[in-house]
Design a protein around this motif. Structure first.
Motif, PDB file in Angstrom:
ATOM      1  N   ARG A  85       0.848  -1.190   0.000  1.00  0.00           N
ATOM      2  CA  ARG A  85       0.000   0.000   0.000  1.00  0.00           C
ATOM      3  C   ARG A  85       0.886   1.244   0.000  1.00  0.00           C
ATOM      4  NH1 ARG A  85      -3.031  -3.671  -0.537  1.00  0.00           N
ATOM      5  NH2 ARG A  85      -5.143  -3.919   0.288  1.00  0.00           N
ATOM      6  N   PRO A  86       0.427   2.338  -0.598  1.00  0.00           N
ATOM      7  CA  PRO A  86       1.186   3.590  -0.543  1.00  0.00           C
ATOM      8  C   PRO A  86       1.135   4.192   0.855  1.00  0.00           C
ATOM      9  CG  PRO A  86      -0.944   3.970  -1.565  1.00  0.00           C
ATOM     10  CD  PRO A  86      -0.833   2.480  -1.354  1.00  0.00           C
ATOM     11  N   THR A  87       2.101   5.032   1.170  1.00  0.00           N
ATOM     12  CA  THR A  87       2.117   5.720   2.470  1.00  0.00           C
ATOM     13  C   THR A  87       2.308   7.220   2.210  1.00  0.00           C
ATOM     14  OG1 THR A  87       4.497   5.273   2.638  1.00  0.00           O
ATOM     15  CG2 THR A  87       3.016   3.733   3.720  1.00  0.00           C
ATOM     16  N   LEU A  88       1.304   7.799   1.574  1.00  0.00           N
ATOM     17  CA  LEU A  88       1.412   9.165   1.056  1.00  0.00           C
ATOM     18  C   LEU A  88       0.673  10.198   1.891  1.00  0.00           C
ATOM     19  CD1 LEU A  88       0.807   8.299  -2.712  1.00  0.00           C
ATOM     20  CD2 LEU A  88       2.998   8.508  -1.515  1.00  0.00           C
ATOM     21  N   PHE A  89       0.051   9.766   2.996  1.00  0.00           N
ATOM     22  CA  PHE A  89      -0.845  10.680   3.710  1.00  0.00           C
ATOM     23  C   PHE A  89      -0.399  10.864   5.155  1.00  0.00           C
ATOM     24  CE2 PHE A  89      -3.212   8.792   0.252  1.00  0.00           C
ATOM     25  CZ  PHE A  89      -3.828   9.886  -0.332  1.00  0.00           C
ATOM     26  N   PRO A  90       0.596  11.711   5.401  1.00  0.00           N
ATOM     27  CA  PRO A  90       1.032  11.958   6.779  1.00  0.00           C
ATOM     28  C   PRO A  90      -0.081  12.602   7.595  1.00  0.00           C
ATOM     29  CG  PRO A  90       2.000  13.565   5.292  1.00  0.00           C
ATOM     30  CD  PRO A  90       1.320  12.542   4.421  1.00  0.00           C
ATOM     31  N   VAL A  91      -0.071  12.305   8.881  1.00  0.00           N
ATOM     32  CA  VAL A  91      -1.065  12.883   9.788  1.00  0.00           C
ATOM     33  C   VAL A  91      -0.368  13.945  10.624  1.00  0.00           C
ATOM     34  CG1 VAL A  91      -2.773  12.435  11.575  1.00  0.00           C
ATOM     35  CG2 VAL A  91      -2.219  10.649   9.893  1.00  0.00           C
ATOM     36  N   PRO A  92      -0.714  15.213  10.460  1.00  0.00           N
ATOM     37  CA  PRO A  92      -0.021  16.271  11.204  1.00  0.00           C
ATOM     38  C   PRO A  92      -0.249  16.157  12.707  1.00  0.00           C
ATOM     39  CG  PRO A  92      -1.615  17.189   9.636  1.00  0.00           C
ATOM     40  CD  PRO A  92      -1.759  15.718   9.591  1.00  0.00           C
ATOM     41  N   GLY A  93       0.732  16.613  13.460  1.00  0.00           N
ATOM     42  CA  GLY A  93       0.642  16.547  14.910  1.00  0.00           C
ATOM     43  C   GLY A  93      -0.565  17.275  15.464  1.00  0.00           C
ATOM     44  N   PHE A  94      -0.907  18.437  14.885  1.00  0.00           N
ATOM     45  CA  PHE A  94      -2.037  19.215  15.434  1.00  0.00           C
ATOM     46  C   PHE A  94      -3.345  18.442  15.282  1.00  0.00           C
ATOM     47  CE2 PHE A  94      -2.365  20.539  10.979  1.00  0.00           C
ATOM     48  CZ  PHE A  94      -3.745  20.564  10.773  1.00  0.00           C
ATOM     49  N   ALA A  95      -3.468  17.655  14.185  1.00  0.00           N
ATOM     50  CA  ALA A  95      -4.692  16.871  13.981  1.00  0.00           C
ATOM     51  C   ALA A  95      -4.801  15.774  15.038  1.00  0.00           C
ATOM     52  CB  ALA A  95      -4.685  16.270  12.582  1.00  0.00           C
ATOM     53  N   LEU A  96      -3.678  15.138  15.349  1.00  0.00           N
ATOM     54  CA  LEU A  96      -3.684  14.105  16.384  1.00  0.00           C
ATOM     55  C   LEU A  96      -4.030  14.695  17.749  1.00  0.00           C
ATOM     56  CD1 LEU A  96      -0.489  12.167  15.253  1.00  0.00           C
ATOM     57  CD2 LEU A  96      -2.841  11.331  15.132  1.00  0.00           C
ATOM     58  N   ARG A  97      -3.528  15.901  18.013  1.00  0.00           N
ATOM     59  CA  ARG A  97      -3.832  16.535  19.301  1.00  0.00           C
ATOM     60  C   ARG A  97      -5.309  16.900  19.391  1.00  0.00           C
ATOM     61  NH1 ARG A  97       1.164  19.044  17.810  1.00  0.00           N
ATOM     62  NH2 ARG A  97       2.879  18.178  19.080  1.00  0.00           N
ATOM     63  N   LEU A  98      -5.896  17.340  18.268  1.00  0.00           N
ATOM     64  CA  LEU A  98      -7.330  17.639  18.267  1.00  0.00           C
ATOM     65  C   LEU A  98      -8.156  16.395  18.553  1.00  0.00           C
ATOM     66  CD1 LEU A  98      -7.693  20.098  15.231  1.00  0.00           C
ATOM     67  CD2 LEU A  98      -8.083  20.621  17.654  1.00  0.00           C
ATOM     68  N   LEU A  99      -7.708  15.250  17.991  1.00  0.00           N
ATOM     69  CA  LEU A  99      -8.457  14.014  18.152  1.00  0.00           C
ATOM     70  C   LEU A  99      -8.263  13.394  19.538  1.00  0.00           C
ATOM     71  CD1 LEU A  99      -7.855  12.268  14.706  1.00  0.00           C
ATOM     72  CD2 LEU A  99     -10.061  13.001  15.623  1.00  0.00           C
ATOM     73  N   PHE A 100      -7.021  13.389  20.023  1.00  0.00           N
ATOM     74  CA  PHE A 100      -6.700  12.604  21.212  1.00  0.00           C
ATOM     75  C   PHE A 100      -6.225  13.416  22.401  1.00  0.00           C
ATOM     76  CE2 PHE A 100      -5.780   9.859  17.479  1.00  0.00           C
ATOM     77  CZ  PHE A 100      -6.774   8.904  17.700  1.00  0.00           C
ATOM     78  N   GLY A 101      -6.024  14.704  22.240  1.00  0.00           N
ATOM     79  CA  GLY A 101      -5.563  15.520  23.351  1.00  0.00           C
ATOM     80  C   GLY A 101      -4.142  15.176  23.752  1.00  0.00           C
TER      81      GLY A 101
END
Length: 459
Positions: free
Chosen positions: A402-418
């Motif tokens: 599978r491709p791995t072309l979609f990084p998840v930014p740190g700010f998005a992870l913080r919004l989701l998980f605190g």
């Protein structure tokens, strides 16, 4: 009805009677069943001798399927068969043969004669798929069998009575199966009275309930239970549950063991590499100081709670477990879906160190701690070669095609998980298993690609 034949053999570095015993003991089915083929064992009566029955339940797509098998043609230290009584195949006969290959070695041969449903149409449209699935499954089964038996042979000992908390969790389920294939007796500590029985005793850490008589005479206690640290967002209430679940349960066990007339020789109370906190590229050994953050605080409290057992003369080991690679639970299981859909990618910068360990090496490492008298205190249970998150992501994508072309930014992870995101997903922990290496533990999987290919069945 067109029958097909599948045969696969593997050499085993153990006498044939040990190979046969492995298959005859109760944990064998759970150990060798591949995690990508989730099967519920509804009932298994009579072991593997003639007339014994196995009732399985699983899914084919959205359709629930029951598979009833019976055992026959049992010959001790030589063979047994399972034959379909009712199930998804038009015909199924699986012969497990064990043959001597000299005095200290043997050969395991699996022969399956089968026929697919729907006659010639089933063979045309499903024949290649069935053969590929069998090849994938038995490669996994043979690899686990060979390695489990090698581990049991490496630590010759009398059968032990071992009490385990958290026996129904990811690690506990696999560890219970592994220990029983080695001839040991496992006593589960359970929190429901209706689950108690010959090999299960009641405890309730929240109420401080544990009958000392239930642990008299056990040789070892392995403590795995605790609230899932990554299961929910870290609200103040959830953080208290996480902390209390570890401190109360561990202290109850340690204090109870300390008062026993016949104390166990070893108390293994697991911890985690979260002890070290976010440390960048610093190489962390068991002698490294604890870090900052909630995880580090939890681990410090967790490990201190086992002290009463050590003060009573019991050998106490605190394995600090890395990120466990398993298909049926933990961090990897959560990653799989986005990767399979082709939308997986690195987390944050991707430069944070990822200290991983294959589930089978968690079992092997805990067993090594159990059997190695020189090991005490903290022991890092992580693979020798931690990798950056970006490298792990790239390798996982390659294994899954599978491709791995979609990084998840740190700010998005913080919004989701605190705050959980900073400590579990974005922190960097570069751990070395110094004590395991010094005591000559032999890792089954040293590099992350071979570990992923094994646990995902993507050889």
């Amino acid at each position: 009805m067109t029958r097909q034949l599948f045969v696969r053999r593997v050499n085993v570095d153990a006498p044939v009677h040990m190979l046969f015993q492995y298959h005859e003991r109760p944990g064998a089915f759970n150990r060798i069943n591949p995690p990508w083929e989730p099967v519920e064992l509804v009932e298994h009566t009579g072991g593997i001798r003639d007339g014994a029955k196995v009732d399985l339940k699983f899914q084919i797509g959205p359709v629930p399927v029951r598979w009833l098998l019976t055992h026959q043609n049992y010959r001790q230290n030589a063979q047994f068969e399972d034959v379909q009584v009712k199930g998804p195949f038009a015909y199924w006969r699986h012969t497990h043969r064990m043959k001597p290959n000299g005095p200290e070695k043997s050969i395991l041969e699996d022969t399956i004669e089968y026929a697919l449903p729907f006659g010639i149409f089933g063979q045309i449209f499903g024949g290649a798929v069935a053969h590929t699935k069998l090849e994938r499954m038995f490669k996994y089964r043979h690899e686990v069998t060979v390695q489990d038996i090698a581990t049991h042979c490496a630590y010759p000992t009398r059968p032990l009575r071992i009490a385990i908390t958290g026996a129904s969790g990811l690690i506990g389920t696999a560890l219970t199966a592994f220990l029983t294939t080695g001839g040991h007796t496992v006593i589960r500590l359970v929190r429901a009275l209706d689950q108690c029985g010959e090999h299960a005793v009641y405890w309730n850490p929240d109420m401080g309930t544990l009958n000392p008589n239930d642990l008299e005479g056990v040789d070892a206690v392995i403590h795995l239970a605790g609230e899932n640290i990554g299961g929910k967002r870290w609200t103040p209430a959830q953080k208290k549950r996480i902390l209390d679940s570890r401190e109360k349960a561990t202290r109850l066990l340690a204090e109870t063991l300390a008062k026993l007339q016949h104390k166990p020789k070893v108390f293994i109370s697991v911890s985690a590499i979260g002890y070290y906190g976010d440390r960048g590229s610093e190489i962390l050994t068991e002698d490294s100081p604890s870090g900052e953050g909630f995880q580090a605080e939890v681990c410090r409290v967790w490990e201190r709670a086992s002290a009463p057992a050590a003060e009573a003369g019991i050998r106490v080991v605190n394995p600090r477990i890395g990120v466990v690679l398993a298909m049926n639970g933990g961090a990897l299981a959560r990653m799989l879906l986005p990767f399979l859909f082709g939308v997986g990618g690195r987390l944050g910068s991707g430069q944070q160190y990822f200290s991983w360990i294959a589930l089978d090496d968690v079992l092997g490492g805990i067993y090594h701690c159990l059997m190695t008298d020189s090991l005490r205190g903290a022991v890092n249970l992580s693979a020798p070669e931690p990798v950056h998150n970006a490298e792990f992501t790239k390798i996982l994508g390659r294994v899954l095609w599978r491709p791995t072309l979609f990084p998840v930014p740190g700010f998005a992870l913080r919004l989701l998980f605190g705050k959980l995101a900073d400590e579990l997903l974005l922190s960097s922990t570069r751990v070395k298993p110094t004590k395991l290496e010094q005591t000559h533990y032999r890792f089954r999987y040293n590099d992350v690609e071979s570990a992923l290919r094994h646990v995902l069945g993507r050889q």
